[in-house]
Design an enzyme around this catalytic site. Sequence first.
Site, PDB file in Angstrom:
ATOM      1  N   LYS A 124       0.731  -1.340   0.042  1.00  0.00           N
ATOM      2  CA  LYS A 124       0.005   0.043   0.070  1.00  0.00           C
ATOM      3  C   LYS A 124       0.877   1.171  -0.086  1.00  0.00           C
ATOM      4  O   LYS A 124       2.038   1.174   0.440  1.00  0.00           O
ATOM      5  CB  LYS A 124      -0.809   0.051   1.257  1.00  0.00           C
ATOM      6  CG  LYS A 124      -2.097   0.602   1.039  1.00  0.00           C
ATOM      7  CD  LYS A 124      -3.317  -0.089   0.540  1.00  0.00           C
ATOM      8  CE  LYS A 124      -4.445   0.578   0.057  1.00  0.00           C
ATOM      9  NZ  LYS A 124      -5.548  -0.271  -0.517  1.00  0.00           N
ATOM     10  N   ASP A 164      -6.892   4.199  -4.746  1.00  0.00           N
ATOM     11  CA  ASP A 164      -7.779   4.096  -3.426  1.00  0.00           C
ATOM     12  C   ASP A 164      -8.309   5.177  -3.330  1.00  0.00           C
ATOM     13  O   ASP A 164      -8.432   5.996  -4.242  1.00  0.00           O
ATOM     14  CB  ASP A 164      -6.576   3.469  -2.374  1.00  0.00           C
ATOM     15  CG  ASP A 164      -7.499   3.117  -1.256  1.00  0.00           C
ATOM     16  OD1 ASP A 164      -7.503   1.885  -1.234  1.00  0.00           O
ATOM     17  OD2 ASP A 164      -7.611   3.688   0.057  1.00  0.00           O
TER      18      ASP A 164
HETATM   19  N1  GLU Z   1      -7.240  -0.052  -3.159  1.00  0.00           N
HETATM   20  C1  GLU Z   1      -7.915  -1.147  -3.760  1.00  0.00           C
HETATM   21  C2  GLU Z   1      -7.937  -2.230  -2.576  1.00  0.00           C
HETATM   22  O1  GLU Z   1      -8.011  -1.636  -1.278  1.00  0.00           O
HETATM   23  C3  GLU Z   1      -7.450  -1.881  -4.940  1.00  0.00           C
HETATM   24  C4  GLU Z   1      -6.115  -2.055  -5.148  1.00  0.00           C
HETATM   25  C5  GLU Z   1      -5.225  -2.581  -6.426  1.00  0.00           C
HETATM   26  O2  GLU Z   1      -6.272  -2.450  -7.168  1.00  0.00           O
HETATM   27  O3  GLU Z   1      -4.197  -2.822  -6.446  1.00  0.00           O
HETATM   28  O4  GLU Z   1      -8.026  -3.156  -2.605  1.00  0.00           O
END
Ligand code: GLU
Length: 444
Positions: A124, A164
């Site tokens: 993240k 996100d």
């Molecule tokens: N932010 C999204 C999640 O919490 C998607 C992450 C992504 O597609 O890599 O899973």
Amino acid sequence: MKIEQIINTLEARHPGENEYLQAVREVLVTIQDVYNEHPEFEKSQIIERLVEPDRIFTFKVSWTDDRGNVQVNLGYRIQFNNAIGPYKGGLRFHPSVNPSILKFLGFEQIFKNSLTTLPMGGAKGGSDFNPKGKSDAEVMRFCQAFMLELWRYIGPETDVPAGDIGVGGREIAYLYGMYRKLARENTGVLTGKNMEFGGSLVRPEATGFGGLYFVNQMLETAGQSIKGKTIAISGFGNVAWGAALKATELGAKVVTISGPDGYIYDEKGISGEKIDYMLELRATCNDIVSPYAQEFGAVFVAGRRPWEVKVDIALPCATQNELNGDDARKLIENGVMCVGEISNMGCTPEAIDLFIENKIMYGPGKAVNAGGVATSGLEMTQNAMHLSWSAAEVDAKLQQIMHDIHEQCVRHGRQTDGYINYMKGANVAGFLKVAKAMLAQGIV
Ligand code: GLU
């Protein structure tokens, strides 16, 4: 497993990182039985190695606003675990972003990505930059400055960021443009791209759609149907939009959405053009939902959350810890039958305990919202093959993945009394795959 000892060590090392400790505790409590059945895990210190990220990059992002003033933000990328595939997870741009929030999100992402059945590790990142109220040019300059730091740490087989909160198609496009220039490569290094340069159909809707496929499956497994059910949704962003779209398509009635200013109650149902209006609200950059009330003659309740409305299904779609113990009590009093977290860690531990004690169907974010990252995984596959699938093909794969995630949760979460503890099921299934991979690969 000595949970308290592990948590105490983490607390001493990382004081005040409450969201991170909350996410770790939830997982440890639910996996301890299966962990204890595998002494080889303990021998390899799997938990001690899993709860700390592999590495954290922190960097300064300097950029110039439209008035010529220099602004300074902080940027982060947390590469948590890549035992089963390249690091994968979104970037969050929001003033609340700090190491605790990103570590909780990165930790959750390990298990979520493992559940998708695709080869993706957990990561993240993000910044305390607030894109709300900024011009396109400001967002572009910020994204370029952010990528100037980030690009050395990522790559299509190394670490693949995505969106996100606060990072949508516009931000991904600016980030991608800068990466492409610096690396002199067109690769699938970010997902959530526009269709013109390697994006996947269905990706924008995927988190909400996947969430509804999962909730539908939960209801069917309990012998119920989603048709005719009333749904409270929080938030009004991309995730809430996709959820409202699919809920309506499946025959349910969405009666709430919400923003930082309060919530909308529309007893006639939020469908059709009203769902698209959410996108218009977003575009205004004011971060308020109240204009919906004037536009469609609905009720606006200032400063409150939608969980006080009597509904059959509650779907948190906004942010972490947005549904607490009091909200849970209210929902239960009002006869809620199913709660599906489409936001990450949307419910507090007290709320989750109440749902489980009262045998309410409760689906945790790492299973319910996994459709977003799963479709990112499908975008990576299409990029690697240099082709793109039709919307129907992507959607069919998304449905299959959500079905498989549901199966894994049931397999590992069904209790002797028949109640399905989806939280336990998701954590155990997600954990076992990663733990076995770590074990097989030795101490690295
Ligand atoms: N932010 C999204 C999640 O919490 C998607 C992450 C992504 O597609 O890599 O899973």
